[in-house]
Scaffold this motif. Sequence first.
Motif, PDB file in Angstrom:
ATOM      1  N   ALA A   1       0.832  -1.206   0.000  1.00 15.54           N
ATOM      2  CA  ALA A   1       0.000   0.000   0.000  1.00 15.54           C
ATOM      3  C   ALA A   1       0.867   1.257   0.000  1.00 15.54           C
ATOM      4  O   ALA A   1       0.589   2.225  -0.710  1.00 15.54           O
ATOM      5  CB  ALA A   1      -0.932  -0.013   1.213  1.00 15.54           C
ATOM      6  N   GLY A   2       1.938   1.226   0.774  1.00 16.13           N
ATOM      7  CA  GLY A   2       2.832   2.387   0.804  1.00 16.13           C
ATOM      8  C   GLY A   2       3.578   2.573  -0.506  1.00 16.13           C
ATOM      9  O   GLY A   2       3.752   3.702  -0.980  1.00 16.13           O
ATOM     10  N   PHE A   3       3.995   1.478  -1.136  1.00 10.32           N
ATOM     11  CA  PHE A   3       4.738   1.580  -2.389  1.00 10.32           C
ATOM     12  C   PHE A   3       3.851   2.137  -3.499  1.00 10.32           C
ATOM     13  O   PHE A   3       4.276   2.988  -4.282  1.00 10.32           O
ATOM     14  CB  PHE A   3       5.284   0.206  -2.785  1.00 10.32           C
ATOM     15  N   VAL A   4       2.627   1.658  -3.582  1.00 10.01           N
ATOM     16  CA  VAL A   4       1.723   2.107  -4.638  1.00 10.01           C
ATOM     17  C   VAL A   4       1.381   3.586  -4.465  1.00 10.01           C
ATOM     18  O   VAL A   4       1.269   4.327  -5.451  1.00 10.01           O
ATOM     19  CB  VAL A   4       0.456   1.241  -4.650  1.00 10.01           C
ATOM     20  N   THR A   5       1.250   4.028  -3.222  1.00 13.35           N
ATOM     21  CA  THR A   5       0.883   5.424  -2.968  1.00 13.35           C
ATOM     22  C   THR A   5       2.086   6.360  -2.877  1.00 13.35           C
ATOM     23  O   THR A   5       1.910   7.558  -2.651  1.00 13.35           O
ATOM     24  CB  THR A   5       0.072   5.518  -1.671  1.00 13.35           C
ATOM     25  N   GLY A   6       3.294   5.826  -3.069  1.00 10.85           N
ATOM     26  CA  GLY A   6       4.485   6.670  -3.047  1.00 10.85           C
ATOM     27  C   GLY A   6       5.145   6.819  -1.701  1.00 10.85           C
ATOM     28  O   GLY A   6       6.139   7.542  -1.575  1.00 10.85           O
ATOM     29  N   HIS A   7       4.644   6.146  -0.669  1.00 15.33           N
ATOM     30  CA  HIS A   7       5.252   6.187   0.662  1.00 15.33           C
ATOM     31  C   HIS A   7       6.101   4.929   0.834  1.00 15.33           C
ATOM     32  O   HIS A   7       5.605   3.903   1.312  1.00 15.33           O
ATOM     33  CB  HIS A   7       4.176   6.288   1.740  1.00 15.33           C
ATOM     34  N   TRP A   8       7.344   5.027   0.428  1.00 19.17           N
ATOM     35  CA  TRP A   8       8.199   3.853   0.374  1.00 19.17           C
ATOM     36  C   TRP A   8       8.888   3.535   1.690  1.00 19.17           C
ATOM     37  O   TRP A   8       9.651   2.574   1.777  1.00 19.17           O
ATOM     38  CB  TRP A   8       9.266   4.037  -0.715  1.00 19.17           C
ATOM     39  N   GLY A   9       8.674   4.305   2.694  1.00 20.90           N
ATOM     40  CA  GLY A   9       9.310   4.046   3.971  1.00 20.90           C
ATOM     41  C   GLY A   9      10.666   4.711   4.074  1.00 20.90           C
ATOM     42  O   GLY A   9      11.067   5.520   3.232  1.00 20.90           O
ATOM     43  N   GLU A  10      11.384   4.343   5.137  1.00 18.10           N
ATOM     44  CA  GLU A  10      12.685   4.958   5.419  1.00 18.10           C
ATOM     45  C   GLU A  10      13.725   3.880   5.638  1.00 18.10           C
ATOM     46  O   GLU A  10      13.469   2.858   6.285  1.00 18.10           O
ATOM     47  CB  GLU A  10      12.585   5.856   6.649  1.00 18.10           C
ATOM     48  N   SER A  11      14.909   4.091   5.107  1.00 18.37           N
ATOM     49  CA  SER A  11      16.013   3.153   5.269  1.00 18.37           C
ATOM     50  C   SER A  11      16.681   3.372   6.621  1.00 18.37           C
ATOM     51  O   SER A  11      17.101   4.489   6.938  1.00 18.37           O
ATOM     52  CB  SER A  11      17.041   3.337   4.142  1.00 18.37           C
ATOM     53  N   PHE A  12      16.775   2.309   7.410  1.00 18.91           N
ATOM     54  CA  PHE A  12      17.450   2.453   8.695  1.00 18.91           C
ATOM     55  C   PHE A  12      18.970   2.451   8.532  1.00 18.91           C
ATOM     56  O   PHE A  12      19.692   2.885   9.425  1.00 18.91           O
ATOM     57  CB  PHE A  12      17.006   1.343   9.668  1.00 18.91           C
ATOM     58  N   VAL A  13      19.450   1.962   7.395  1.00 22.50           N
ATOM     59  CA  VAL A  13      20.895   1.985   7.151  1.00 22.50           C
ATOM     60  C   VAL A  13      21.371   3.401   6.840  1.00 22.50           C
ATOM     61  O   VAL A  13      22.367   3.885   7.380  1.00 22.50           O
ATOM     62  CB  VAL A  13      21.264   1.026   6.005  1.00 22.50           C
ATOM     63  N   TYR A  14      20.645   4.107   5.973  1.00 23.35           N
ATOM     64  CA  TYR A  14      21.045   5.441   5.533  1.00 23.35           C
ATOM     65  C   TYR A  14      20.298   6.559   6.256  1.00 23.35           C
ATOM     66  O   TYR A  14      20.594   7.733   6.033  1.00 23.35           O
ATOM     67  CB  TYR A  14      20.823   5.581   4.020  1.00 23.35           C
ATOM     68  N   GLN A  15      19.321   6.190   7.076  1.00 22.34           N
ATOM     69  CA  GLN A  15      18.555   7.174   7.841  1.00 22.34           C
ATOM     70  C   GLN A  15      17.938   8.243   6.948  1.00 22.34           C
ATOM     71  O   GLN A  15      17.998   9.438   7.242  1.00 22.34           O
ATOM     72  CB  GLN A  15      19.459   7.830   8.912  1.00 22.34           C
ATOM     73  N   THR A  16      17.364   7.827   5.859  1.00 24.63           N
ATOM     74  CA  THR A  16      16.703   8.742   4.937  1.00 24.63           C
ATOM     75  C   THR A  16      15.571   8.011   4.232  1.00 24.63           C
ATOM     76  O   THR A  16      15.495   6.769   4.284  1.00 24.63           O
ATOM     77  CB  THR A  16      17.690   9.302   3.907  1.00 24.63           C
ATOM     78  N   ALA A  17      14.692   8.764   3.580  1.00 26.13           N
ATOM     79  CA  ALA A  17      13.565   8.154   2.873  1.00 26.13           C
ATOM     80  C   ALA A  17      14.053   7.289   1.717  1.00 26.13           C
ATOM     81  O   ALA A  17      15.044   7.618   1.045  1.00 26.13           O
ATOM     82  CB  ALA A  17      12.613   9.237   2.378  1.00 26.13           C
ATOM     83  N   ASP A  18      13.354   6.193   1.472  1.00 24.20           N
ATOM     84  CA  ASP A  18      13.771   5.260   0.424  1.00 24.20           C
ATOM     85  C   ASP A  18      13.608   5.839  -0.978  1.00 24.20           C
ATOM     86  O   ASP A  18      14.446   5.595  -1.853  1.00 24.20           O
ATOM     87  CB  ASP A  18      12.958   3.962   0.521  1.00 24.20           C
ATOM     88  N   ALA A  19      12.535   6.580  -1.213  1.00 25.32           N
ATOM     89  CA  ALA A  19      12.213   7.021  -2.579  1.00 25.32           C
ATOM     90  C   ALA A  19      13.337   7.851  -3.203  1.00 25.32           C
ATOM     91  O   ALA A  19      13.834   7.509  -4.290  1.00 25.32           O
ATOM     92  CB  ALA A  19      10.897   7.785  -2.596  1.00 25.32           C
ATOM     93  N   PRO A  20      13.783   8.963  -2.564  1.00 32.31           N
ATOM     94  CA  PRO A  20      14.876   9.719  -3.190  1.00 32.31           C
ATOM     95  C   PRO A  20      16.178   8.940  -3.244  1.00 32.31           C
ATOM     96  O   PRO A  20      16.983   9.129  -4.168  1.00 32.31           O
ATOM     97  CB  PRO A  20      15.001  10.962  -2.296  1.00 32.31           C
ATOM     98  N   LEU A  21      16.393   8.044  -2.290  1.00 36.00           N
ATOM     99  CA  LEU A  21      17.623   7.247  -2.275  1.00 36.00           C
ATOM    100  C   LEU A  21      17.658   6.283  -3.459  1.00 36.00           C
ATOM    101  O   LEU A  21      18.651   6.194  -4.188  1.00 36.00           O
ATOM    102  CB  LEU A  21      17.713   6.488  -0.955  1.00 36.00           C
ATOM    103  N   VAL A  22      16.541   5.568  -3.677  1.00 29.43           N
ATOM    104  CA  VAL A  22      16.483   4.595  -4.766  1.00 29.43           C
ATOM    105  C   VAL A  22      16.497   5.298  -6.119  1.00 29.43           C
ATOM    106  O   VAL A  22      17.229   4.903  -7.039  1.00 29.43           O
ATOM    107  CB  VAL A  22      15.228   3.712  -4.616  1.00 29.43           C
TER     108      VAL A  22
END
Length: 346
Positions: free
Chosen positions: A97-118
Motif C-alpha cells: 500500500a505504501g509503495f503504490v501510494t508513493g510512501h516507500w518508507g525509510e532506510s534504517f541503514v542510511y537514515q533517509t527516505a527510500d524514494a529519493p535514495l532509490v
Amino acid sequence: MTSSAGTDPRTSSEARGSRSSTGRGRRIALLLAQRIVQIPLVLLAVSVLTFWLVQIVPGDPGRNALGPYATDAQVAAWDADNGLAGPIWARYLGWLAGFVTGHWGESFVYQTADAPLVLGSLANSAQLGLVAFVLMVPISVLLGTIQAYREGRRSDRVITIGLMAISSIPEFVVGVLLLLVFAVWIHVVPVQSGLAATGDPAQRLQALILPAVVLAVAYLAVLTRMVRTGTSGAITSQYHRTAVLKGLGPVAIVLRHVARNALVPTLSLLGLYFGALLGGSAIVETLFNYPGLGALLVVAAERKDALLLTDGVMVTGAVSLLTLLLTDVCLILMDPRISFERTDRR
C-alpha cells in the motif's frame, strides 16, 4: 480514344503504405494493451517473492540497526515502529500500500527516505549504463560487420578468439587490472568513481569511463556475435546481391540494405542489455565505489534493510520490463512482419 482504366502506381504505393502504417499501429496498440496488464502482474509476483525471501533470510534488522548492546525490548519496539512486527502477510500488504501510494518508507541503514535514495541511485546507474551502451554498441556493430564480411578468414578468427578470451575473464578481474594500470600506475582516472555523481561534467566523464568500459566488455562478445550472425544472413540474401549488381558502393549497401535487416535479431539482445545496464551492476559499482542502484542493493541485502531492498528490486524490475516493451515497439517499427499476437494453431 480513351485508354482503359488502370491503377496509378503512386496511388497503389500510397495505399500499401497506408495499410502498412495502420497494421503497424494496430500491433503496437495491441502490444501496449497486453503489457499494461502483464507488467503489473509480473511486478506483483516479483514483490511477493522478494519480500518473502528477505524475511526468511537469517538476521534481525532491528539488531543490525541498534547494535549488539540493545535489549530485546528495544529491538522489538524498533521492529514495531518500522513495520517489521506482525505476520508476514500483514507486513507485505502494508508495504505494498505504501509503495503504490508513493510512501516507500525509510532506510534504517542510511537514515533517509527510500524514494529519493532509490531514484537517485537509479539515475546514477542510468548515467553509467548509457556511457557503457554508447561504448559497446558501435564497437560491437563494427566488429560484427567486419567478421561477417571476412567470414572464415584470419581476421574473423582473431576477433572471435580475442572476444572469447576477454569475455571469459570475470568483471571484477578486468576492473582490478584496469584500476591498476590507469588509476594506480598512469594516474589518468580516479581510483574511486564517486565523483561521477557530484563533480563537473569533465570529472564525471573521467570517473565514469573505467567502470563503463568494464560493463561494455562484459557484454561485447555476445553482442558482436549476434551482429555477425545477422549481417552474415543479410549479405547472403537476394536484396544484397541485387544491390551489388546495381553498382552501389559498399558503404551505401551496408547502410541502406544490410544494417536495418541485420540489427533486427540483435535488437532484442540490445534491449535486455540496456535494461540490465540501467538497473546497475552490483559488481562493477561496488568495485569502483560508484553510488549506483546495484551497490545500494548490495548494502541493503547485507544489512537486511527489507524495505529498501524490496523498493530497489521493484524499481529495477520496472525498468527492465519497460525497456523490453520499448524494444518490442522498436522491433515492430523496424520490421512490419513482426507480430506479438498469439495465433491458435488447430
